[in-house]
Every structure is written in structure tokens, then in C-alpha cells.
Enzyme design. Structure first.
Site, mmCIF file in Angstrom:
data_model
loop_
_atom_site.group_PDB
_atom_site.id
_atom_site.type_symbol
_atom_site.label_atom_id
_atom_site.label_comp_id
_atom_site.label_asym_id
_atom_site.label_seq_id
_atom_site.Cartn_x
_atom_site.Cartn_y
_atom_site.Cartn_z
ATOM 1 C CG ASP A 190 -2.558 -1.333 1.028
ATOM 2 O OD1 ASP A 190 -2.151 -1.059 0.219
ATOM 3 O OD2 ASP A 190 -3.144 -0.528 1.347
ATOM 4 C CG HIS A 223 -4.592 0.343 -1.653
ATOM 5 N ND1 HIS A 223 -5.394 1.818 -2.355
ATOM 6 C CD2 HIS A 223 -4.998 -0.077 -0.851
ATOM 7 C CE1 HIS A 223 -6.974 1.402 -1.521
ATOM 8 N NE2 HIS A 223 -6.393 0.763 -0.468
ATOM 9 C CG HIS A 274 -1.153 -5.689 2.387
ATOM 10 N ND1 HIS A 274 -0.392 -4.147 2.824
ATOM 11 C CD2 HIS A 274 -2.241 -5.105 2.422
ATOM 12 C CE1 HIS A 274 -1.087 -2.911 2.934
ATOM 13 N NE2 HIS A 274 -2.548 -3.740 2.244
ATOM 14 C CG ASN A 672 -17.335 20.956 -24.399
ATOM 15 O OD1 ASN A 672 -18.096 20.157 -24.612
ATOM 16 N ND2 ASN A 672 -16.909 20.781 -22.857
ATOM 17 C CD GLU A 681 -19.565 17.376 -22.380
ATOM 18 O OE1 GLU A 681 -19.595 18.544 -22.504
ATOM 19 O OE2 GLU A 681 -19.068 16.084 -22.491
#
Length: 693
Positions: A190, A223, A274, A672, A681
């Protein structure tokens, strides 16, 4: 005087007890929200994997799009990856004033990098790619389990999660010294996400790894996974810092991550991983796994054997439709539903846009429910979709076991109860009890286990009769003053010695009361946002307790209803005084309470309440979907990408839209009119339509 002393003692004990209760409640709020977010990430990936496993492409073009969009990483051969990430073709301009690297690296290079990063300078993309290239070459030579001995150094320092917090890494080096032949380090995963300097943390760690390959050891964390990076900020950070060459850097990092070792053994007695273990963890199997095949440990549901065969045929270019005798039943669609009414006319764009958004969300929610309902603890999951086609000849159960081994050591957490059960809070891995720990330690002749993966207030914590040690090195993880960071040093006697720290100077100036108040305020702010994000669902839950439609419910009903919607496992009755300011005769006017929440959120963002509720509830998921579709990480979705995406969804929604109709739709979303769809959008186009109350 004696009575006065007793009274003061009683007062002080009550005061400290109240502070401790506030601290524990605050901590629980942060952790519940964090784990709920991780669970959403896994469910989202399961949803996409379910789409992939149950969608039959009608053309090679659609097949290619699905492969790019859903498969965990593009399959680059060795030569192709080298060519794609060719750092030698990138020139460093004369105007560049940042640090320079030349290989092989020397200690002076590391010192120069540290000084440059302290001055907020950035390493040039050429050097980053070169560093990643050399790191990958080195990692490929390493075993799955690294072996460290205290005989060759005075001590071994183990660091936990850093999460992109460069100041914590600087402070560790300041207090403990830089890596050297006499100073070994193990960094337990991580390294990235959440913090703002994940790139710099990676560069520093990889630099020291190459300079001192025998003294610096890196373990993979949950991660170090590109699917997780899409959600928690690392992908976005890379693209913001390296706009031109960011895509190449991400591709190399993705490949480097899958080559990181899975565990470290210190003196054959201390296992460093981990997350944790499970009742099936086997170090012998871990040592033989081809770890680089698992680019992403996240994945979806178990593929049926027939679906797996179909997939292999399609990828090999065989037309399955031709192989099937006519008259056989077609494969079921993802979400079999009655064909909806004909779409409104494209002439009325506003009505059509509203219909599209509502239809999309209804179908996606049905798919998500379908995925969730079909989950069972006894059902096996498939290995990562990034495994190459050549691996399909291997025994199927072996891949299942290999994947589970990696998932468990990256995602699991300890629990005080005996046994081993599915980690439903995080959505991945398992909870393992002291009996599981004892069996694994005895089987492999180990003394204790060091793991990270969980934030601890003091930076470290023992459990399972001091046989499991959690070490967490990112201080102020949730908020300034929320927690200390820590690292642990082990000498030849393997007795752990801890060093705690606060990397933020402000935290040192706060009293305990000020620190708890500050963190508490941040926690309740996050919780109110979570409540506001579920306004519609809360109203429905409250109405179930308001049989006479008075607009009022009891506080007990309020607590039960809130938990039934948020599923955070929090002590709502204890938190009520902070969340509910006023009541009349023990009753809560719930609409007024929800209006107050809406006012708080609108004071921060000047947009309408219904849209704000949707943004708070879905922004992370929508941004992750956007980044999955945005394969070139440009921050924009092309009309072609959106066109293919819409065809994928509409084929299972039974929505009859011609190519011209899809083209009109995508042009209407491009507010746009720049020829691309950006995230704002995209968010607007796919936001939920708030149900009528």
C-alpha cells in the site's frame, strides 16, 4: 482535602472515559465508511465482470472493445511492452531543472531525489520510465517470498502502509536512517492511493530497491492493483503529473506491481504479509505461484464451464453461432426483462434524455441486485481475467487456489473470535481467528506474524496473544491528529521495538481534547454526507415506521431505519446527540431533519439537492466507470468509445436504438460540443432520476 482529591479523581476519570468513548465512536465511523467504500469497489468490479462473462459479442469489433474495457490490463508481450514504454525515445529538454538519473544507480542519486522532492520538484518522465524498466527487471528475478536475515545487518525495519504520504517516509528516514548495507527495510505494501504524493513515494522506494537490492524489500499490498488505483486516486495523480507520457507510466507501473513479491520471511521465523492469512494459506503454494499473472486480484463471479468454453472459442476467432445447431436456445441475457415500451421520439430531446437516464439506471440496478443475490460464500470465484490464454490449459482448480492464496494475504483481517469466515465488511479476503494463526505458525515453525492493511490509532497493535502485529506507517490517515504512524525494528533476538511519530506539525500543538474534537468533527461531517447521499432511501425507511403518516418517528425507530439503509454497523443511538439536534417529546420530525442535512451540503456546493444527493452516493462509482471506459486516460471519452459502451448496455436492456439514434444521443450528452465527453458530462448523462416521493 481527602474528599476533594477523591472528587477530582472521579471527575477526571469520567472526563477521560468520555473522551475515550468519543474517540472510539469517531474511529468506528471512519473505518465503517472506509470499508464500505472498499466493498463498493469490489461490487462494482464484480458487476463489470458479470457483464463480461454473460455478454456475447456480435462482431470482432465489439469483442475487441469488451476486451479492452473489461479485461484487467492489455496483454503486452515482453517485446511489445519494451517498445511501447521506450524511454530512450523521450528527450529531456535543456530547460529541465529537476533531478537526473543514470544507471546503475548510486546512493548520491537517492539523496538528490530526496532533496528534489522536498523542494517540490518533479522527476522527468524519461527517468521515471527508465526507473520502472530497471525495477521490473530486478523484481522478475525475485522469488514470491523474500528472505531477510538479521545476521547481515544490525536490525530489520518493517514499515506499514504509506498511502502516498511522502512526509511520513521522510520522517522514517530522518529518525531511522536511510537504507544502507547495515540498515535493512521491509515496506509492507500500500505505497500508493489516497495521499497526494504516491508517485514520489514509489520513485523513492524503487530507487533504494535498485541501489540496495539485498537490504530493501517491497511486498505487494491490495492497493498495488490498477483496478483499485482507478478509484482511490493514483491513476488520476499520474495523469495529472505526467500529461504527455502518463499512459506509458501507468502501463509500466501496472506491470511492475504484478511482479512485487507477496511476502517476506525474517530469519525464517517472522512472516511479513500485507493483509493476513486464512485457514487455507499455504506458504509452499505461495512460493510456486506465477504471481505476475494476477495483474488485478479483483474479479467477478465463477464462470460456468460452458461460458468458459464459449469465451475461449470467441477469443480464438471462432464463431460460436456457426458451431451451434440452429434451433438451440440462445444464451440468456444479463438481466432478462420484458421488452420495455418504445423509446420516446428523438425529436423531444429532453424527454428522450430523461427516459434514457431512467432506463439505464433501472437496468444497472437490476444487474447489481442480480449480482449481489447470486453471491454465496460457498461459490468459488475465478482467477483474474488478466491471465493469458496459454494458462487456460492448466488445471482449473489450481488457478482457483492460487487466486485465493493471493486474495487472502492481501485483503484479510484478524478477528478475536475463533475460526475463519468471509470478510463481508471489506468485500474481499477473510477474517481469521487466533486458532487459525496458531495453526499456520505451528505448521511453518514461525514465531509471529507482521501485517499492515488496517489503520491503528497508535500506529501499531498486537492481537492473538501477541502472535499477530499490525503496523501502519501513514500518520494522520483520516484527519490531522487521528492517528500516529509507526514502524517496528527487529534485531537478532526478534524482539519488536516500536517507533511512533506524527508527520504533521499541527498535530503536535493540539491538546488531546482539541485533537479528538477536530477528528470528531471531520468524522461526523463525513457521516452526514453519507446520510444525505441516501435521502430517498431514508425517507422510504422512515415511512415504514410512520404508519399514520404523521411525519414523526421514535428515536429508536430512527436508529433502526438508518442502519437498515446504510449498513455501517454503527452505534446510532450513541451517535444520535451529534446527528439529531432537536426532538419533540422523544419524537423526530424526519423530513425536517433531512432538510437540515440538505442545507448543510448545499452550503458547500451550490447545486440542486436532488443532483447533490446523487453525486454523493454515486460519484466514486461513476468516476471509476468513466476511467475504465477512458482507456487512454485522456480524461475524455470519444464518441466511438461511448457508442460501443451504449451498444453493450442496450443489447441487454432490450432498448431499440439505431446507430443514428446512438449518435444523436451522444451528441446530446456532449453539452459543450467539443466532440468528446468529459467526466462532468458523463456524470450528468448517467445520474439517477430521483424517484417521486
Amino acid at each position: 482535602a481527602f474528599k476533594a482529591a477523591v472528587l477530582i479523581q472521579q471527575w477526571y476519570r469520567r472526563y477521560v472515559a468520555r473522551l475515550e468513548m468519543r474517540r472510539r465512536c469517531t474511529w468506528r465511523i471512519f473505518q465503517s465508511i472506509e470499508y464500505a467504500c472498499e466493498q463498493d469497489q469490489i461490487k462494482l468490479h464484480n458487476f463489470f465482470s458479470y457483464l463480461m462473462d454473460h455478454f456475447t459479442p456480435s462482431s470482432s469489433k465489439e469483442r475487441d472493445f469488451i476486451s479492452r474495457m473489461f479485461v484487467s490490463g492489455e496483454s503486452f508481450k515482453e517485446a511489445e511492452l519494451e517498445k511501447y514504454c521506450d524511454y530512450e525515445s523521450i528527450e529531456v529538454p535543456d530547460s529541465y531543472t529537476g533531478p537526473h538519473l543514470s544507471f546503475p544507480l548510486l546512493p548520491d542519486h537517492a539523496t538528490a531525489l530526496l532533496e528534489a522532492f522536498k523542494q517540490k520538484q518533479q522527476l522527468h518522465a524519461r527517468y521515471v520510465l527508465n526507473l520502472l524498466h530497471e525495477t521490473r527487471k530486478h523484481l522478475k528475478q525475485l522469488p514470491n517470498i523474500s528472505h531477510v536475515s538479521t545476521c547481515y545487518s544490525e536490525e530489520v525495519t518493517v514499515c506499514g502502509d504509506l498511502h502516498g504520504q511522502l512526509d511520513d517516509l521522510f520522517l522514517i528516514f530522518y529518525k531511522n536512517g536511510l537504507p544502507s548495507p547495515s540498515k535493512s527495510y521491509v515496506f509492507n505494501g500500500d505505497f500508493v492511493d489516497r495521499g497526494k504524493q504516491s508517485v514520489e513515494v514509489l520513485i523513492v522506494l524503487f530507487t533504494f530497491l535498485l541501489i540496495y537490492p539485498k537490504e530493501v524489500h517491497l511486498n505487494r499490498g491490495n492497493h498495488e492493483d490498477h483496478m483499485v488505483n482507478l478509484r482511490y486516486g493514483f491513476t488520476k495523480e499520474v495523469m495529472q503529473k505526467y500529461k504527455v507520457h502518463g499512459k506509458k507510466i501507468l502501463k509500466m507501473i501496472q506491470n511492475v506491481f504484478c511482479w512485487l513479491p507477496l511476502a517476506t520471511l525474517i530469519d525464517q521465523k517472522v512472516l511479513v504479509i500485507h493483509g493476513g492469512i486464512s485457514d487455507t494459506t499455504d506458504l509452499d503454494m505461495l512460493e510456486t505461484i506465477q504471481r505476475h499473472r494476477f495483474i488485478s486480484v479483483l474479479r467477478g463471479k465463477k464462470r460456468k464451464e460452458s461460458n468458459r468454453n464459449v469465451e475461449v472459442q470467441e477469443i480464438n476467432g471462432e464463431n460460436n453461432a456457426e458451431a451451434e445447431p440452429s434451433g438451440k436456445e440462445a444464451a440468456p441475457s444479463l438481466c432478462p426483462q420484458p421488452r420495455p415500451a418504445q423509446a420516446p421520439s428523438m425529436a423531444n430531446r429532453q424527454e428522450f434524455s430523461r427516459w434514457v437516464r431512467q432506463t439505464v439506471q433501472e437496468q444497472i440496478e437490476r444487474c447489481r441486485r442480480l449480482v449481489d443475490v447470486s453471491e454465496s460464500e460457498s461459490e468459488e470465484l475465478t482467477y483474474s481475467s488478466s491471465v493469458s490464454l496459454a494458462d487456460l490449459d492448466a488445471p482449473y482448480w489450481t488457478r482457483q487456489e492460487e487466486w485465493k492464496q493471493i486474495l487472502d494475504i492481501l485483503w484479510s483481517d484478524p478477528m478475536p473470535q475463533e475460526g475463519c469466515r468471509v470478510n463481508t465488511v471489506r468485500g474481499g479476503g477473510c477474517y481469521f481467528g487466533p486458532d487459525v494463526t496458531g495453526r499456520i505458525l505451528e505448521k511453518h515453525n514461525l514465531q509471529f506474524l507482521i501485517r499492515s492493511h488496517e489503520c491503528k490509532q497508535e500506529g501499531y497493535e498486537f492481537c492473538h496473544s501477541r502472535k499477530v502485529l499490525t503496523i501502519f506507517s501513514a500518520s494522520n490517515y483520516y484527519e490531522i491528529g487521528s492517528n500516529r504512524g509507526a514502524y517496528v525494528k527487529l534485531g537478532p533476538d526478534l524482539v519488536p521495538h516500536f517507533v511512533q511519530y506524527q508527520a504533521n506539525k499541527t498535530a503536535h500543538t493540539l491538546t488531546m481534547t482539541q485533537r479528538i474534537s477536530r477528528v470528531e468533527e471531520s468524522a461526523f461531517r463525513a457521516l452526514r454526507e453519507k446520510l444525505f447521499a441516501h435521502t430517498s432511501a431514508l425517507i422510504s425507511a422512515f415511512k415504514a415506521y410512520d404508519k399514520d403518516n404523521t411525519g414523526r418517528i421514535t428515536l429508536s425507530s430512527w436508529a433502526t431505519a438508518v442502519e437498515s439503509v446504510l449498513h455501517l454497523g454503527l452505534p446510532w443511538r450513541m451517535l444520535r446527540p451529534q446527528l439529531v439536534r432537536s426532538t419533540a417529546e422523544g419524537m423526530l420530525e424526519y423530513r425536517s431533519w433531512l432538510d437540515d442535512l440538505a442545507v448543510e451540503q448545499r452550503s458547500q456546493e451550490h447545486i440542486q439537492s436532488s443532483l447533490l444527493e446523487v453525486i454523493y452516493r454515486n460519484r466514486s462509482n461513476l468516476e471509476t466507470i468513466f476511467r475504465i471506459i477512458d482507456r487512454d486516460h485522456s480524461g475524455l471519452i470519444s464518441f466511438e468509445e461511448f457508442h460501443q459502451t451504449w451498444k453493450l448496455f442496450s443489447s441487454h436492456m432490450n432498448i431499440e436504438l439505431t446507430d443514428d439514434g446512438i449518435s444523436d444521443l451522444v451528441r446530446s450528452i456532449d453539452f459543450n460540443k467539443d466532440g468528446n465527453i468529459d467526466f462532468n458530462e458523463f456524470l450528468e448523462a448517467f445520474r439517477l432520476v430521483r424517484q417521486a416521493e
